[in-house]
Structure formats: structure tokens, C-alpha cells
Scaffold this active site. Structure first.
Site, PDB file in Angstrom:
ATOM      1  N   GLU A 242      50.555   5.861  34.287  1.00 46.36           N
ATOM      2  CA  GLU A 242      50.855   4.917  35.361  1.00 46.36           C
ATOM      3  C   GLU A 242      52.156   5.288  36.068  1.00 46.36           C
ATOM      4  OE1 GLU A 242      53.593   3.594  32.203  1.00 46.36           O
ATOM      5  OE2 GLU A 242      51.666   4.588  32.320  1.00 46.36           O
TER       6      GLU A 242
ATOM      7  N   ASP B 283      41.996   2.401  37.249  1.00 48.48           N
ATOM      8  CA  ASP B 283      41.942   3.590  38.117  1.00 48.48           C
ATOM      9  C   ASP B 283      42.107   3.193  39.582  1.00 48.48           C
ATOM     10  OD1 ASP B 283      41.593   5.202  35.924  1.00 48.48           O
ATOM     11  OD2 ASP B 283      39.440   5.487  36.209  1.00 48.48           O
TER      12      ASP B 283
ATOM     13  N   ASN C 230      44.478  -2.671  32.333  1.00 50.22           N
ATOM     14  CA  ASN C 230      43.324  -1.955  31.788  1.00 50.22           C
ATOM     15  C   ASN C 230      42.557  -2.815  30.789  1.00 50.22           C
ATOM     16  OD1 ASN C 230      43.134   0.520  33.092  1.00 50.22           O
ATOM     17  ND2 ASN C 230      44.647   1.506  31.772  1.00 50.22           N
TER      18      ASN C 230
END
Length: 298
Positions: free
Chosen positions: A213, A187, A178
């Protein structure tokens, strides 16, 4: 307002012909003596029949007993008159759902002589309920079931003492992904992994996204050895592929654990969580079995 008998009859006629609900008048045997025009507008045909149709003729076979009991309760006064939903048999071959509510008609002696029922199409309401259910129990990103649904299903399996295993998966270094590539890429990683799970797991396995996650899989009737083989293939395949995610192509790995579904919900989750912790502590990109079933790996 005071209505004469003629006034009441006229008012009934206006309501019956203009409403989308169906008004049915039936005899003690449940045969339809009168039906408002809305009956045909909803896909039922009665005009070409040689004899009066029975109320149960409108009901799909699997729901006839329930509708029959509600009708008998209404005639006897034993039931609360609650609505009953059922799938209908319509002549246009479309499955439609209806709700029926019945009240007894009594003669001058106070004895039941038939019934009045209101039949209402509830397709739209059921669609809205299904959408609400999906919104409540579905992860909007991956379209998998969410943590609330997972807990309910696991609890059901424990309560019913169903054989099977629980597998937990956690994408490795997800926070780093991320930070380095952005949340939209993160995503995409989640969607890629969710799709891989769908492709590689059995049709009866239930996949849920239970955290940022983290994913959980319920494997009904799978032995620990079978679950280990299935989940090991997922981990190995994921590591071998350099996934195209957004504008980048890079390796994604995951850590996983397997525990037998047994004892109770908390025990099952605790054993799976502990094995997942061990998998991460040993370097990630690996599968660990619960402690009681842990095997020596070379």
C-alpha cells in the site's frame, strides 16, 4: 563441399535474394555498389537515384557518427566487427531500427578495397526488449514504475547530486480495507490512489508503487517547501473525497512524508521512512517532514 567461383556466386545470389537481411557491398568511401533486393522490401529506394547512395544515407543523422566509426574500424581491422543498431531513414516515413555488421573486403595485395555488410531489421526484437523492460520495471496493477525502478532512479539522482525531494505515501488501514471489503476492492483502492497521484503531481514527478500500500514520488528540483505544499494537497484532497470503489463508496486517507534527496540513497530513504513513521504515530491522514526540516503544526 568444394565450390567453384561460379558456384559461390550462384549461392550468394540465392541467399541474397531469399533472405530478409540486406547484403550490401560498398567501396572504401562507403558508397553502395550492390544491394540485395531485400533493401527495397524494407522501405529503402535506390533505383531512381542518379548516383550510388552512400551507406550513411540510410542512417538517421543522430546515429551517423557511430555507424561511420564502426565502418572505419571494420576497414582498418581495428574494430571487433560488433553490430551497431541505428534508426533508419526509409521512404515510407516509418521509423525502423536496423542492425548492421561489416567486414572488410581485401584485394590480392591484402589491402582493403571495400566492405560487405549485413543489414537486419530489429524492430521486433526491440519491441520484445521494451516489453521485457516494462514487465521488469512496471507494477502490473497500477502501471506505475515498481520498487526496482524507483531505487535505480533515486540512486541516479543521488549520484548526479540532483536537487529534489522524496515523498512516501502509505494508504491508511489498508489491511482493514482488504479484510472488510475484499482484495479486489483493495486493488481498486490502489488504482484510485495511483490515478489521484498522476492527476495532482507535476508532469516531471516520478511516481512508483514500492510495496503493498506504499507509494514513492521523486520530485526533481523541488524544494522541501514546494514538496510539502504539493504533497499536502494530495493528502487533503484524498481525505475530502468519498471515492467510489467497486460497489462501495467510502473515504480513503493516506499518511505521507517528505525528505530532501541528499547524502546517499540509504540516508534519503531512512529520513523519509522515519518521517512516515511519525505521521502514522500521530494519527495518520497527515504529512510529516523529515526531522531536520520538521515544522510545528497547530
Amino acid at each position: 563441399m568444394n565450390f567453384t567461383t561460379q558456384d559461390s556466386s550462384a549461392l550468394y545470389g540465392l541467399l541474397a535474394e531469399s533472405a530478409s537481411d540486406v547484403i550490401l557491398k560498398t567501396d572504401l568511401g562507403g558508397f553502395i555498389l550492390h544491394a540485395s533486393q531485400a533493401l527495397e522490401r524494407l522501405g529503402f529506394r535506390t533505383a531512381d537515384r542518379q548516383s550510388p547512395p552512400c551507406l550513411l544515407d540510410l542512417v538517421s543523422p543522430e546515429s551517423r557518427d557511430e555507424v561511420q566509426r564502426a565502418y572505419a574500424d571494420a576497414l582498418s581491422g581495428a574494430g571487433p566487427g560488433h553490430p551497431v543498431e541505428f534508426p533508419a531513414l526509409t521512404t515510407d516515413q516509418r521509423q525502423r531500427w536496423f542492425e548492421i555488421q561489416t567486414r572488410a573486403l581485401k584485394n590480392e595485395s591484402g589491402e582493403p578495397c571495400g566492405a560487405l555488410s549485413i543489414l537486419r531489421n530489429v524492430d521486433e526484437r526491440r519491441r520484445l526488449e521494451q516489453q521485457l523492460f516494462a514487465a521488469t520495471y512496471t507494477d502490473p496493477l497500477t502501471k506505475l514504475t515498481n520498487r526496482a525502478a524507483f531505487v535505480s532512479m533515486l540512486e541516479h539522482m543521488v549520484d548526479k547530486e540532483m536537487d529534489g525531494c522524496l515523498a512516501l505515501f502509505s494508504i491508511d488501514f489498508f489491511r482493514t480495507i482488504n479484510m472488510q471489503y475484499g482484495q479486489s476492492t483493495g486493488d481498486d483502492v490502489l488504482v484510485v490512489f495511483a490515478n489521484l497521484l498522476r492527476e495532482m503531481l507535476r508532469s516531471e514527478d516520478i511516481i512508483s508503487r514500492i510495496g503493498s500500500e506504499r507509494f514513492a514520488v521523486l520530485l526533481p528540483r523541488a524544494t522541501p517547501e514546494q514538496a510539502e505544499a504539493i504533497c499536502s494537497r494530495v493528502i487533503a484532497t484524498l481525505a475530502e473525497l468519498r471515492q467510489k470503489v467497486g460497489e462501495s463508496r467510502f473515504a480513503i486517507t493516506a499518511s505521507a512524508s517528505v525528505a530532501r534527496i541528499a547524502d546517499n540513497l540509504d540516508s534519503t530513504l531512512e529520513r523519509a521512512e522515519m518521517a512516515l513513521f511519525v505521521a502514522k504515530a500521530k494519527g495518520r491522514n497527515r504529512l510529516e517532514m523529515e526531522k531536520a526540516l520538521q515544522k510545528v503544526r497547530h
